[in-house]
Design a protein around this motif. Structure first.
Motif, PDB file in Angstrom:
ATOM      1  N   GLU A   1     -23.092  26.836  21.224  1.00 37.95           N
ATOM      2  CA  GLU A   1     -23.248  28.276  21.419  1.00 37.95           C
ATOM      3  C   GLU A   1     -24.519  28.825  20.762  1.00 37.95           C
ATOM      4  OE1 GLU A   1     -18.492  29.321  21.595  1.00 37.95           O
ATOM      5  OE2 GLU A   1     -19.513  29.284  19.650  1.00 37.95           O
TER       6      GLU A   1
ATOM      7  N   PHE B   1     -19.454  30.246  15.333  1.00 38.14           N
ATOM      8  CA  PHE B   1     -20.271  29.705  16.416  1.00 38.14           C
ATOM      9  C   PHE B   1     -20.330  28.182  16.313  1.00 38.14           C
ATOM     10  CE2 PHE B   1     -21.734  34.040  16.357  1.00 38.14           C
ATOM     11  CZ  PHE B   1     -22.105  34.314  17.671  1.00 38.14           C
TER      12      PHE B   1
ATOM     13  N   LYS C   1     -21.332  33.452  22.246  1.00 34.32           N
ATOM     14  CA  LYS C   1     -19.997  32.841  22.209  1.00 34.32           C
ATOM     15  C   LYS C   1     -19.436  32.746  23.613  1.00 34.32           C
ATOM     16  CE  LYS C   1     -17.143  32.802  19.130  1.00 34.32           C
ATOM     17  NZ  LYS C   1     -16.924  31.482  18.563  1.00 34.32           N
ATOM     18  N   GLN C   2     -18.645  31.693  23.805  1.00 38.56           N
ATOM     19  CA  GLN C   2     -17.908  31.552  25.056  1.00 38.56           C
ATOM     20  C   GLN C   2     -16.879  32.669  25.106  1.00 38.56           C
ATOM     21  OE1 GLN C   2     -18.517  29.010  27.226  1.00 38.56           O
ATOM     22  NE2 GLN C   2     -20.073  28.060  25.936  1.00 38.56           N
TER      23      GLN C   2
END
Length: 156
Positions: free
Chosen positions: A62, A58, A78-79
């Protein structure tokens, strides 16, 4: 195995401890939620603490830390990453939320992300009005002469 406790009998025999029982009930509910990612709580001094959460993978963007009315909330999301042809995906990147009930007068002093560990420093600051204070004992001059006068009357 989940165990549930009934605090109703304690409510009948105590006054003013409602918040304590609510904390216990909230702690039981929070334990049923996932313990991922793992974390440590360390007492670093008389009035200082540190919460360390393993957040490997991370980034700062985030992670979110929120402190409001004795509740510290740490969330991570998370993206979305494109599936790059993983053969094995063992590093968890799922979203999480940890809630920590803090005692009165405990505040967040700072946070640091280093080597995959999010460290949150806490400090307990008791206001001067709530700290114990020394009360001096004084003797009143009028009260000291009263026993002497009584003894003088007995002798006469």
């Amino acid at each position: 195995m989940a165990t549930s406790y009934d605090y109703a009998p304690l409510y009948r025999s105590s006054v003013g401890f409602d918040r304590v029982f609510n904390l216990l009930e909230n702690a039981q509910r929070a334990r049923s939620i996932s313990d991922w990612p793992p974390y440590d709580i360390v007492k670093t001094g008389d009035d200082t603490y540190r919460i360390s959460i393993a957040v490997a993978g991370f980034t700062q963007d985030e992670l979110d830390i929120t402190f409001q009315s004795n509740l510290l909330t740490v969330t991570g999301k998370k993206q979305e990453a494109a599936a790059e042809g993983y053969l094995h995906r063992g590093i968890a990147g799922r979203p999480f939320e940890h809630r920590f009930e803090l005692a009165d007068h405990v505040r967040v002093n700072g946070a640091d992300l280093s080597s995959g560990l999010l460290s949150i420093d806490l400090v307990r600051e008791i206001p001067e009005a709530l700290k114990p204070r020394k009360i001096s004992i004084e003797s009143a001059p009028g009260l000291m002469s009263a026993p002497a006068q009584i003894e003088a009357h007995k002798a006469a």
